[in-house]
Design a protein around this motif. Structure first.
Motif, mmCIF file in Angstrom:
data_model
loop_
_atom_site.group_PDB
_atom_site.id
_atom_site.type_symbol
_atom_site.label_atom_id
_atom_site.label_comp_id
_atom_site.label_asym_id
_atom_site.label_seq_id
_atom_site.Cartn_x
_atom_site.Cartn_y
_atom_site.Cartn_z
ATOM 1 N N ALA A 169 0.837 -1.212 0.000
ATOM 2 C CA ALA A 169 0.000 0.000 0.000
ATOM 3 C C ALA A 169 0.865 1.253 0.000
ATOM 4 O O ALA A 169 0.619 2.198 -0.758
ATOM 5 N N ARG A 172 2.457 2.544 -3.232
ATOM 6 C CA ARG A 172 1.649 3.281 -4.214
ATOM 7 C C ARG A 172 2.101 4.737 -4.281
ATOM 8 O O ARG A 172 2.178 5.330 -5.348
ATOM 9 N N TRP A 186 -3.736 5.153 -6.042
ATOM 10 C CA TRP A 186 -4.001 5.182 -4.608
ATOM 11 C C TRP A 186 -5.295 4.457 -4.252
ATOM 12 O O TRP A 186 -5.461 3.991 -3.127
ATOM 13 N N ALA A 189 -4.791 1.177 -2.845
ATOM 14 C CA ALA A 189 -4.217 1.070 -1.501
ATOM 15 C C ALA A 189 -5.269 0.777 -0.440
ATOM 16 O O ALA A 189 -4.984 0.123 0.567
ATOM 17 N N ALA A 209 0.259 4.552 5.614
ATOM 18 C CA ALA A 209 -0.378 4.490 4.297
ATOM 19 C C ALA A 209 -1.783 5.077 4.343
ATOM 20 O O ALA A 209 -2.201 5.789 3.418
#
Length: 332
Positions: A169, A172, A186, A189, A209
């Motif tokens: 994640a 990204r 995104w 993610a 994240a």
């Protein structure tokens, strides 16, 4: 020391894994990954570790293959005197890499009189093949698209590997920043973060994240700030958290000084990381302190002449100052 260059990822990946786990604790300030890159190899110069990085203690070690089994030898050194405080040798034979990861961290932490909470993903449910793929990913973080493939492999081999989900994640952001994926990446993610948090509610990188997702993709700076503030309460010395707080605060009006304070703490933990200087430069530019901003961009290029993001932002500052010809020259 294996004699097999193809096993280099094990040493690099294990070192980053140990660093991450120690950096997640509240009691310890751990130097960042980028600043450590130049010290990989046979024997670190303690004076440089102390002078350039400001580190009082150094964990160094080697990895070798003996009779088909991997053996890790570690030592804890005082950088001022060179005194060896502790040493130990660990073997992956019999128990496998999963328990070995936590045994090493626990042993180092015990020497530093810390209490380290065992992580949910450190047990035997993570396969040896998944751990090796994860170590390969950690050793290739400088090439996010390559690392991403290794984290995919780790997840395929062990679907309950929380750290692999959160690392994927977080990548990204790096891949978007480097132009390897477009901004909508995104969106990928969100389910990765949710899965990591489901498996390990206290997973640090999943929190980081999430904060970036809220700020970058959802344009919700207050929610991102709350996420990073909660992470800071638990892990006040973690560079990922400090960098995230500084970045979000930069976009909140009249919070430049607080943003700068966080970025400077991030720089103190990773003093040879050009990205830390770039973040400070951006915040200074937002505050219209252009000369100071340019000095940090210069320092980033001093550390890494190939750090093109610093040149890119250098051109932005020149353009803001009305020096269009100079900005075009910089971009060229």
């Amino acid at each position: 020391l294996t004699g097999d260059p193809s096993l280099g990822y094990l040493g690099m990946g294990l070192a980053e894994d140990i660093r991450q786990k120690l950096a997640a604790q509240t009691d310890l300030k751990v130097i960042g990954r980028v600043s450590l890159a130049g010290f990989t190899g046979a024997g670190a110069d303690l004076a440089s570790v102390r002078g350039l990085l400001g580190a009082g203690l150094l964990v160094e070690g080697n990895l070798q293959q003996m009779a088909g089994q991997i053996q890790v030898s570690l030592a804890l050194l005082e950088t001022a005197s060179g005194r060896q405080i502790w040493s130990n040798t660990f073997s992956a034979a019999g128990t496998g890499w999963g328990p070995l990861r936590q045994r090493i961290v626990d042993a180092i932490a015990e020497q530093l009189s810390l209490t380290v909470k065992s992580r949910g993903d450190g047990g035997s449910d993570i396969s040896e093949q998944a751990l090796q793929a994860y170590f390969k990913g950690l050793s290739n973080l400088h090439e996010p698209d390559v690392a991403d493939g290794f984290f995919d492999e780790a997840i395929r081999l062990s679907p309950d590997f929380a750290d692999a989900y959160s690392r994927k994640a977080l990548l990204r952001f790096d891949m978007i920043w480097l132009g390897l994926q477009n901004h909508v990446a995104w969106e990928q993610a969100e389910p990765l973060i949710a899965r990591a948090k489901e498996l390990d509610p206290e997973n640090l990188l999943a929190d980081v994240a999430l904060g970036h997702l809220q700020w970058w993709a959802q344009h919700d700076s207050p929610a991102a700030l709350e996420t990073f503030r909660k992470a800071e309460q638990l892990r006040p010395n973690n560079p990922h958290v400090l960098a995230g707080l500084g970045t979000v605060l930069r976009y909140i009006p009249f919070e430049e000084e607080e943003a700068l304070a966080y970025h400077r703490r991030y720089l103190a933990l990773d003093p040879l990381n050009p990205d830390a200087h770039l973040r400070i430069a951006k915040t200074l530019a937002f505050a219209h302190r252009m000369e100071e901003a340019l000095s940090h961009l210069d320092r980033a290029l001093e550390i890494d002449p190939g750090f093109t993001r610093s040149l890119d932002y250098f051109a932005n500052v020149e353009a803001w100052e009305g020096h269009i010809a100079e900005a075009l020259t910089t971009l060229t």
